[in-house]
Scaffold this motif. Structure first.
Motif, PDB file in Angstrom:
ATOM      1  N   GLN A  37       4.781   5.931  -4.696  1.00 58.44           N
ATOM      2  CA  GLN A  37       3.821   5.219  -3.860  1.00 58.44           C
ATOM      3  C   GLN A  37       4.164   5.451  -2.394  1.00 58.44           C
ATOM      4  O   GLN A  37       5.328   5.325  -2.001  1.00 58.44           O
ATOM      5  N   GLY A  38       3.179   5.789  -1.587  1.00 54.69           N
ATOM      6  CA  GLY A  38       3.393   5.952  -0.158  1.00 54.69           C
ATOM      7  C   GLY A  38       3.339   4.622   0.575  1.00 54.69           C
ATOM      8  O   GLY A  38       2.455   3.793   0.323  1.00 54.69           O
ATOM      9  N   SER A  39       4.270   4.411   1.503  1.00 55.87           N
ATOM     10  CA  SER A  39       4.318   3.131   2.212  1.00 55.87           C
ATOM     11  C   SER A  39       3.173   2.965   3.204  1.00 55.87           C
ATOM     12  O   SER A  39       2.849   1.848   3.597  1.00 55.87           O
ATOM     13  N   SER A  40       2.550   4.073   3.624  1.00 54.04           N
ATOM     14  CA  SER A  40       1.442   4.006   4.582  1.00 54.04           C
ATOM     15  C   SER A  40       0.086   4.142   3.907  1.00 54.04           C
ATOM     16  O   SER A  40      -0.916   4.459   4.563  1.00 54.04           O
ATOM     17  N   ASP A  41       0.033   3.909   2.617  1.00 51.99           N
ATOM     18  CA  ASP A  41      -1.215   3.949   1.862  1.00 51.99           C
ATOM     19  C   ASP A  41      -2.103   2.787   2.286  1.00 51.99           C
ATOM     20  O   ASP A  41      -1.719   1.619   2.172  1.00 51.99           O
ATOM     21  N   ALA A  42      -3.308   3.106   2.750  1.00 51.48           N
ATOM     22  CA  ALA A  42      -4.224   2.069   3.240  1.00 51.48           C
ATOM     23  C   ALA A  42      -4.678   1.123   2.133  1.00 51.48           C
ATOM     24  O   ALA A  42      -5.138   0.012   2.419  1.00 51.48           O
ATOM     25  N   PHE A  43      -4.553   1.536   0.874  1.00 49.87           N
ATOM     26  CA  PHE A  43      -5.019   0.718  -0.253  1.00 49.87           C
ATOM     27  C   PHE A  43      -3.893  -0.068  -0.926  1.00 49.87           C
ATOM     28  O   PHE A  43      -4.133  -0.784  -1.895  1.00 49.87           O
ATOM     29  N   LEU A  44      -2.680   0.065  -0.421  1.00 41.15           N
ATOM     30  CA  LEU A  44      -1.505  -0.437  -1.126  1.00 41.15           C
ATOM     31  C   LEU A  44      -1.617  -1.913  -1.483  1.00 41.15           C
ATOM     32  O   LEU A  44      -1.418  -2.305  -2.636  1.00 41.15           O
ATOM     33  N   HIS A  45      -1.927  -2.761  -0.525  1.00 35.25           N
ATOM     34  CA  HIS A  45      -1.847  -4.201  -0.764  1.00 35.25           C
ATOM     35  C   HIS A  45      -3.104  -4.772  -1.413  1.00 35.25           C
ATOM     36  O   HIS A  45      -3.006  -5.608  -2.326  1.00 35.25           O
ATOM     37  N   GLU A  46      -4.286  -4.312  -0.996  1.00 37.35           N
ATOM     38  CA  GLU A  46      -5.516  -4.886  -1.537  1.00 37.35           C
ATOM     39  C   GLU A  46      -5.849  -4.361  -2.921  1.00 37.35           C
ATOM     40  O   GLU A  46      -6.289  -5.129  -3.803  1.00 37.35           O
ATOM     41  N   GLN A  47      -5.637  -3.070  -3.163  1.00 39.93           N
ATOM     42  CA  GLN A  47      -6.134  -2.450  -4.387  1.00 39.93           C
ATOM     43  C   GLN A  47      -5.056  -2.050  -5.400  1.00 39.93           C
ATOM     44  O   GLN A  47      -5.316  -2.058  -6.599  1.00 39.93           O
ATOM     45  N   LEU A  48      -3.874  -1.656  -4.940  1.00 41.85           N
ATOM     46  CA  LEU A  48      -2.918  -1.017  -5.838  1.00 41.85           C
ATOM     47  C   LEU A  48      -1.913  -1.982  -6.454  1.00 41.85           C
ATOM     48  O   LEU A  48      -1.483  -1.785  -7.588  1.00 41.85           O
ATOM     49  N   HIS A  49      -1.493  -2.995  -5.728  1.00 40.86           N
ATOM     50  CA  HIS A  49      -0.636  -4.063  -6.265  1.00 40.86           C
ATOM     51  C   HIS A  49       0.645  -3.534  -6.924  1.00 40.86           C
ATOM     52  O   HIS A  49       0.991  -3.910  -8.057  1.00 40.86           O
ATOM     53  N   LEU A  50       1.378  -2.719  -6.189  1.00 33.55           N
ATOM     54  CA  LEU A  50       2.629  -2.176  -6.709  1.00 33.55           C
ATOM     55  C   LEU A  50       3.646  -3.270  -7.002  1.00 33.55           C
ATOM     56  O   LEU A  50       4.429  -3.158  -7.951  1.00 33.55           O
ATOM     57  N   ASP A  51       3.646  -4.343  -6.222  1.00 33.28           N
ATOM     58  CA  ASP A  51       4.609  -5.423  -6.452  1.00 33.28           C
ATOM     59  C   ASP A  51       4.447  -6.031  -7.843  1.00 33.28           C
ATOM     60  O   ASP A  51       5.434  -6.435  -8.471  1.00 33.28           O
ATOM     61  N   ALA A  52       3.214  -6.104  -8.309  1.00 31.72           N
ATOM     62  CA  ALA A  52       2.983  -6.641  -9.655  1.00 31.72           C
ATOM     63  C   ALA A  52       3.593  -5.727 -10.709  1.00 31.72           C
ATOM     64  O   ALA A  52       4.158  -6.199 -11.712  1.00 31.72           O
ATOM     65  N   LEU A  53       3.496  -4.421 -10.500  1.00 32.11           N
ATOM     66  CA  LEU A  53       4.106  -3.478 -11.440  1.00 32.11           C
ATOM     67  C   LEU A  53       5.620  -3.583 -11.395  1.00 32.11           C
ATOM     68  O   LEU A  53       6.279  -3.584 -12.434  1.00 32.11           O
ATOM     69  N   LYS A  54       6.174  -3.678 -10.196  1.00 28.86           N
ATOM     70  CA  LYS A  54       7.626  -3.831 -10.077  1.00 28.86           C
ATOM     71  C   LYS A  54       8.107  -5.064 -10.832  1.00 28.86           C
ATOM     72  O   LYS A  54       9.139  -5.027 -11.530  1.00 28.86           O
ATOM     73  N   LYS A  55       7.392  -6.161 -10.708  1.00 33.53           N
ATOM     74  CA  LYS A  55       7.788  -7.395 -11.397  1.00 33.53           C
ATOM     75  C   LYS A  55       7.702  -7.223 -12.909  1.00 33.53           C
ATOM     76  O   LYS A  55       8.610  -7.663 -13.653  1.00 33.53           O
ATOM     77  N   ALA A  56       6.617  -6.601 -13.379  1.00 28.71           N
ATOM     78  CA  ALA A  56       6.454  -6.412 -14.818  1.00 28.71           C
ATOM     79  C   ALA A  56       7.555  -5.525 -15.390  1.00 28.71           C
ATOM     80  O   ALA A  56       8.077  -5.777 -16.483  1.00 28.71           O
ATOM     81  N   CYS A  62      -2.267  -0.538 -10.144  1.00 24.54           N
ATOM     82  CA  CYS A  62      -1.290  -1.075 -11.095  1.00 24.54           C
ATOM     83  C   CYS A  62      -1.778  -2.304 -11.850  1.00 24.54           C
ATOM     84  O   CYS A  62      -1.416  -2.506 -13.011  1.00 24.54           O
ATOM     85  N   ASN A  63      -2.565  -3.123 -11.196  1.00 27.15           N
ATOM     86  CA  ASN A  63      -2.940  -4.425 -11.739  1.00 27.15           C
ATOM     87  C   ASN A  63      -4.440  -4.632 -11.519  1.00 27.15           C
ATOM     88  O   ASN A  63      -4.866  -5.528 -10.795  1.00 27.15           O
ATOM     89  N   PRO A  64      -5.281  -3.803 -12.163  1.00 25.37           N
ATOM     90  CA  PRO A  64      -6.713  -3.801 -11.855  1.00 25.37           C
ATOM     91  C   PRO A  64      -7.420  -5.128 -12.118  1.00 25.37           C
ATOM     92  O   PRO A  64      -8.455  -5.401 -11.501  1.00 25.37           O
ATOM     93  N   VAL A  65      -6.891  -5.962 -13.007  1.00 25.24           N
ATOM     94  CA  VAL A  65      -7.552  -7.242 -13.249  1.00 25.24           C
ATOM     95  C   VAL A  65      -7.523  -8.129 -12.006  1.00 25.24           C
ATOM     96  O   VAL A  65      -8.320  -9.072 -11.884  1.00 25.24           O
ATOM     97  N   ASN A  66      -6.637  -7.808 -11.066  1.00 26.22           N
ATOM     98  CA  ASN A  66      -6.528  -8.585  -9.836  1.00 26.22           C
ATOM     99  C   ASN A  66      -6.868  -7.773  -8.590  1.00 26.22           C
ATOM    100  O   ASN A  66      -6.561  -8.204  -7.467  1.00 26.22           O
ATOM    101  N   ALA A  67      -7.504  -6.621  -8.756  1.00 25.33           N
ATOM    102  CA  ALA A  67      -7.860  -5.755  -7.634  1.00 25.33           C
ATOM    103  C   ALA A  67      -9.375  -5.581  -7.562  1.00 25.33           C
ATOM    104  O   ALA A  67     -10.035  -5.487  -8.595  1.00 25.33           O
ATOM    105  N   PRO A  68      -9.948  -5.554  -6.364  1.00 27.41           N
ATOM    106  CA  PRO A  68     -11.402  -5.413  -6.247  1.00 27.41           C
ATOM    107  C   PRO A  68     -11.974  -4.210  -6.981  1.00 27.41           C
ATOM    108  O   PRO A  68     -13.014  -4.327  -7.644  1.00 27.41           O
ATOM    109  N   TRP A  69     -11.328  -3.048  -6.865  1.00 28.26           N
ATOM    110  CA  TRP A  69     -11.825  -1.871  -7.587  1.00 28.26           C
ATOM    111  C   TRP A  69     -11.872  -2.150  -9.088  1.00 28.26           C
ATOM    112  O   TRP A  69     -12.866  -1.874  -9.753  1.00 28.26           O
TER     113      TRP A  69
END
Length: 281
Positions: free
Chosen positions: A221-240, A176-183
């Protein structure tokens, strides 16, 4: 433009086919898959473009998602391009890493050497591939776009930048927020260089801030996604989305992960969502 059919399989009354063609934008030979529903045998149909994630080709989604059943029922063509340029002459990550280079085009137009000659996936998906599809297959001008992970990022970015071209957009587990994600940071530094203002052109959260035209959007988005917090940043999308009031439905699915099991479970929801927004066949 060359177009060669390399496989053809009938399923659910329609046809899944693979083609190769010489891409003028990517300067290499590319492969894509298309599912043509039964209705396409006697009329033009709307088309959904699916963008896959890291390490994928055109085959992963078409073979694992089960999308053809509902696409056949609703009369929607599905097009799945590859995730990067390919070929012995196309540069790859020097360490053969999975998250950069081949299989990891990130749907951007690279500006840096040695990538810019081939890694123009944004223009390929937005312009060259649809032109090829619309000139050679029985599809009409009703388009939607969707994707998973890196492809979810690509779908959101492309739809936000080209709202007049698409009826709707959806994504599974998007970056969701690649400018702030390692990938995203690795890919953008390599393809786009160190001007971080340019990175914002390929970040859904940044694009939402300046979006003036909205189209219906759905994100799962799956809640058990191993990449959710480090790479995907769903919270940033929710805020936007909350800050802008953009018409995007974001659903957290309990216990699902990042896999195609997740996609297969909810793909029917997504295809019906797009069908409703593209209108009757």
């Amino acid at each position: 433009m060359s177009l060669e059919n390399i496989s053809s399989n009938k399923l659910f009354g329609g046809w899944h086919k693979q083609y190769t063609h010489d891409s003028q934008i990517l300067n290499c030979n590319m492969r894509f898959a298309i599912y043509l529903p039964p209705e396409s045998q006697h009329k033009t149909v709307p088309v959904l473009y699916w963008l896959s994630g890291l390490t994928c080709t055109d085959e992963n989604f078409m073979q694992k998602s089960g999308v053809q059943r509902v696409a056949s029922e609703l009369g929607i063509a599905i097009v799945a391009p590859d995730t990067s340029p390919r070929g012995d002459h196309v540069p790859d990550d020097p360490d053969s890493a999975y998250d950069f280079g081949l299989g990891a085009g990130f749907y951007v137009n690279a500006t840096q050497q040695p990538w810019r000659q081939h890694y123009q996936m944004y223009d390929y998906v937005v312009s060259e591939l649809p032109e090829l599809i619309e000139h050679n297959f029985p599809v009409n001008d009703k388009r939607s776009i969707a994707g998973h992970s890196m492809g979810g990022h690509g779908a959101l970015v492309i739809a936000l930048r080209n709202p007049d071209r698409y009826s709707s957009v959806s994504a599974f587990s998007p970056i969701c927020n690649p400018v702030n994600a390692p990938w995203g940071q690795k890919a953008f530094m390599g393809y786009l260089g160190n001007d971080r203002e340019q990175w914002k052109n390929y970040d859904a959260c940044e694009l939402l801030k300046t979006s003036s035209q909205a189209i219906p959007a759905l994100v799962d988005q799956g809640s058990s996604d191993a990449f959710l917090h480090e790479q995907l940043h769903l919270d940033a999308l929710k805020k936007a989305v909350a800050d802008t009031g953009y018409p995007m439905t974001i659903r957290m699915q309990a216990h699902y992960d990042h896999s195609y099991y997740f996609i297969a479970t909810f793909i029917e929801d997504h295809i019906r969502f797009h069908s409703e927004n593209m209108g009757p066949v």
